[in-house]
Design a protein around this motif. Structure first.
Motif, PDB file in Angstrom:
ATOM      1  N   THR A 197       9.952 -35.272   0.293  1.00  0.00           N
ATOM      2  CA  THR A 197      11.169 -34.690   0.861  1.00  0.00           C
ATOM      3  C   THR A 197      12.417 -35.266   0.210  1.00  0.00           C
ATOM      4  O   THR A 197      13.498 -34.723   0.370  1.00  0.00           O
ATOM      5  CB  THR A 197      11.244 -34.968   2.377  1.00  0.00           C
ATOM      6  OG1 THR A 197      11.189 -36.378   2.589  1.00  0.00           O
ATOM      7  CG2 THR A 197      10.116 -34.283   3.112  1.00  0.00           C
ATOM      8  N   LYS A 198      12.287 -36.356  -0.543  1.00  0.00           N
ATOM      9  CA  LYS A 198      13.451 -37.036  -1.095  1.00  0.00           C
ATOM     10  C   LYS A 198      13.506 -36.957  -2.612  1.00  0.00           C
ATOM     11  O   LYS A 198      12.520 -37.238  -3.292  1.00  0.00           O
ATOM     12  CB  LYS A 198      13.449 -38.503  -0.668  1.00  0.00           C
ATOM     13  CG  LYS A 198      13.537 -38.654   0.833  1.00  0.00           C
ATOM     14  CD  LYS A 198      13.829 -40.066   1.197  1.00  0.00           C
ATOM     15  CE  LYS A 198      14.020 -40.130   2.696  1.00  0.00           C
ATOM     16  NZ  LYS A 198      14.743 -41.287   3.112  1.00  0.00           N
ATOM     17  N   ASN A 199      14.674 -36.593  -3.134  1.00  0.00           N
ATOM     18  CA  ASN A 199      14.867 -36.505  -4.583  1.00  0.00           C
ATOM     19  C   ASN A 199      14.663 -37.851  -5.278  1.00  0.00           C
ATOM     20  O   ASN A 199      14.205 -37.892  -6.414  1.00  0.00           O
ATOM     21  CB  ASN A 199      16.257 -35.954  -4.905  1.00  0.00           C
ATOM     22  CG  ASN A 199      16.355 -34.472  -4.645  1.00  0.00           C
ATOM     23  OD1 ASN A 199      15.406 -33.736  -4.854  1.00  0.00           O
ATOM     24  ND2 ASN A 199      17.509 -34.030  -4.169  1.00  0.00           N
ATOM     25  N   GLU A 200      15.004 -38.953  -4.607  1.00  0.00           N
ATOM     26  CA  GLU A 200      14.833 -40.265  -5.215  1.00  0.00           C
ATOM     27  C   GLU A 200      13.357 -40.528  -5.514  1.00  0.00           C
ATOM     28  O   GLU A 200      13.014 -41.072  -6.567  1.00  0.00           O
ATOM     29  CB  GLU A 200      15.368 -41.376  -4.302  1.00  0.00           C
ATOM     30  CG  GLU A 200      16.853 -41.276  -4.016  1.00  0.00           C
ATOM     31  CD  GLU A 200      17.172 -40.315  -2.860  1.00  0.00           C
ATOM     32  OE1 GLU A 200      16.374 -40.201  -1.903  1.00  0.00           O
ATOM     33  OE2 GLU A 200      18.220 -39.662  -2.937  1.00  0.00           O
ATOM     34  N   SER A 201      12.480 -40.159  -4.587  1.00  0.00           N
ATOM     35  CA  SER A 201      11.040 -40.333  -4.798  1.00  0.00           C
ATOM     36  C   SER A 201      10.556 -39.462  -5.943  1.00  0.00           C
ATOM     37  O   SER A 201       9.746 -39.885  -6.771  1.00  0.00           O
ATOM     38  CB  SER A 201      10.264 -39.976  -3.532  1.00  0.00           C
ATOM     39  OG  SER A 201      10.615 -40.813  -2.472  1.00  0.00           O
ATOM     40  N   ILE A 202      11.065 -38.245  -5.993  1.00  0.00           N
ATOM     41  CA  ILE A 202      10.688 -37.293  -7.046  1.00  0.00           C
ATOM     42  C   ILE A 202      11.055 -37.856  -8.413  1.00  0.00           C
ATOM     43  O   ILE A 202      10.235 -37.865  -9.333  1.00  0.00           O
ATOM     44  CB  ILE A 202      11.395 -35.933  -6.826  1.00  0.00           C
ATOM     45  CG1 ILE A 202      11.024 -35.323  -5.484  1.00  0.00           C
ATOM     46  CG2 ILE A 202      11.141 -34.981  -7.974  1.00  0.00           C
ATOM     47  CD1 ILE A 202       9.574 -35.128  -5.249  1.00  0.00           C
ATOM     48  N   ASP A 203      12.269 -38.336  -8.545  1.00  0.00           N
ATOM     49  CA  ASP A 203      12.734 -38.886  -9.823  1.00  0.00           C
ATOM     50  C   ASP A 203      11.903 -40.099 -10.240  1.00  0.00           C
ATOM     51  O   ASP A 203      11.529 -40.243 -11.403  1.00  0.00           O
ATOM     52  CB  ASP A 203      14.212 -39.268  -9.747  1.00  0.00           C
ATOM     53  CG  ASP A 203      15.120 -38.057  -9.572  1.00  0.00           C
ATOM     54  OD1 ASP A 203      14.691 -36.935  -9.904  1.00  0.00           O
ATOM     55  OD2 ASP A 203      16.261 -38.242  -9.095  1.00  0.00           O
ATOM     56  N   GLU A 204      11.599 -40.975  -9.285  1.00  0.00           N
ATOM     57  CA  GLU A 204      10.811 -42.172  -9.576  1.00  0.00           C
ATOM     58  C   GLU A 204       9.408 -41.798 -10.071  1.00  0.00           C
ATOM     59  O   GLU A 204       8.928 -42.344 -11.069  1.00  0.00           O
ATOM     60  CB  GLU A 204      10.707 -43.032  -8.316  1.00  0.00           C
ATOM     61  CG  GLU A 204       9.848 -44.256  -8.480  1.00  0.00           C
ATOM     62  CD  GLU A 204       9.633 -44.994  -7.165  1.00  0.00           C
ATOM     63  OE1 GLU A 204       8.662 -45.766  -7.102  1.00  0.00           O
ATOM     64  OE2 GLU A 204      10.406 -44.801  -6.216  1.00  0.00           O
ATOM     65  N   ILE A 205       8.763 -40.866  -9.388  1.00  0.00           N
ATOM     66  CA  ILE A 205       7.403 -40.475  -9.768  1.00  0.00           C
ATOM     67  C   ILE A 205       7.403 -39.737 -11.098  1.00  0.00           C
ATOM     68  O   ILE A 205       6.547 -39.985 -11.958  1.00  0.00           O
ATOM     69  CB  ILE A 205       6.758 -39.632  -8.654  1.00  0.00           C
ATOM     70  CG1 ILE A 205       6.535 -40.525  -7.429  1.00  0.00           C
ATOM     71  CG2 ILE A 205       5.464 -38.995  -9.122  1.00  0.00           C
ATOM     72  CD1 ILE A 205       6.189 -39.792  -6.174  1.00  0.00           C
ATOM     73  N   ASN A 206       8.359 -38.830 -11.304  1.00  0.00           N
ATOM     74  CA  ASN A 206       8.442 -38.127 -12.590  1.00  0.00           C
ATOM     75  C   ASN A 206       8.651 -39.104 -13.737  1.00  0.00           C
ATOM     76  O   ASN A 206       8.064 -38.947 -14.807  1.00  0.00           O
ATOM     77  CB  ASN A 206       9.546 -37.071 -12.559  1.00  0.00           C
ATOM     78  CG  ASN A 206       9.116 -35.805 -11.867  1.00  0.00           C
ATOM     79  OD1 ASN A 206       7.941 -35.441 -11.853  1.00  0.00           O
ATOM     80  ND2 ASN A 206      10.070 -35.104 -11.282  1.00  0.00           N
ATOM     81  N   ASN A 207       9.466 -40.133 -13.528  1.00  0.00           N
ATOM     82  CA  ASN A 207       9.684 -41.139 -14.576  1.00  0.00           C
ATOM     83  C   ASN A 207       8.416 -41.929 -14.866  1.00  0.00           C
ATOM     84  O   ASN A 207       8.108 -42.218 -16.025  1.00  0.00           O
ATOM     85  CB  ASN A 207      10.829 -42.081 -14.194  1.00  0.00           C
ATOM     86  CG  ASN A 207      12.182 -41.448 -14.423  1.00  0.00           C
ATOM     87  OD1 ASN A 207      12.351 -40.623 -15.307  1.00  0.00           O
ATOM     88  ND2 ASN A 207      13.150 -41.832 -13.615  1.00  0.00           N
ATOM     89  N   LYS A 208       7.659 -42.281 -13.821  1.00  0.00           N
ATOM     90  CA  LYS A 208       6.396 -43.001 -14.037  1.00  0.00           C
ATOM     91  C   LYS A 208       5.402 -42.131 -14.793  1.00  0.00           C
ATOM     92  O   LYS A 208       4.704 -42.601 -15.685  1.00  0.00           O
ATOM     93  CB  LYS A 208       5.787 -43.429 -12.702  1.00  0.00           C
ATOM     94  CG  LYS A 208       6.425 -44.640 -12.098  1.00  0.00           C
ATOM     95  CD  LYS A 208       5.667 -45.097 -10.866  1.00  0.00           C
ATOM     96  CE  LYS A 208       6.257 -46.382 -10.371  1.00  0.00           C
ATOM     97  NZ  LYS A 208       5.250 -47.381 -10.098  1.00  0.00           N
TER      98      LYS A 208
END
Length: 166
Positions: free
Chosen positions: A41-52
């Motif tokens: 639900t959170k963009n911050e989590s999305i960005d972190e996972i996409n970067n990993k």
């Protein structure tokens, strides 16, 4: 299947491994890639996972930068570094890391008659109009639950956010 929460880095890595097993050997298989996603639900989590995941994805990385400006900013109140740091939902990122074969999602209507479209709701959150020139895509190993609506994705991991009362 449920992955128990131990700590953030280890739990995120365990979820990535469960949804994208053997990414190094399966990354070139487009059917493997498009049949999997991690939702949050959170963009911050999305960005972190996409970067990993882009780190783990094989191939040569290319980085694309946006060109940002604040329209009608005659007094130069908003420096380029500040404009580049803005991360707004529905607006392409300033810093876009891509590798051949990695999954991406459209953020804007490009050609609706040919199906290249996406619903985007814009928010007036700044006292200026941000003009960002960047191709309207972002990585989609992970995406928000809203972006996944209407899609068929056979292998999905969901990050549940802890509810904290106000």
């Amino acid at each position: 299947m449920s992955i128990p929460y131990t700590d953030k880095p280890n739990s995120v890595d365990a979820l990535i491994d469960a949804i994208f097993p053997s990414l190094q050997s399966n990354g070139a298989d487009s059917k493997f890639i498009i049949s999997r996603a991690i939702l949050s639900t959170k963009n911050e989590s999305i960005d972190e996972i996409n970067n990993k995941l882009i780190e783990r994805f094989s191939g040569e990385e290319k980085v694309y930068y946006s060109f940002d400006e604040a329209e009608d900013d005659k007094n130069n109140l908003y420096p380029m570094e500040y404009l580049n740091s803005l991360n707004v939902s529905g607006v392409p990122p300033h810093y876009l890391r891509l590798k051949i074969g990695c999954p991406v999602i459209l953020l804007r209507n490009i050609d609706p008659s040919n199906g290249l479209c996406n619903g985007t709701r814009l928010n007036e959150m700044f006292p200026f109009k941000l003009k960002r020139k960047q191709f309207p895509i972002q990585l989609s190993f992970s995406m928000t639950i809203n972006k996944a609506q209407g899609q068929t994705i056979p292998n999905v991991g969901v990050i549940s956010q802890k509810f904290e009362p106000i």
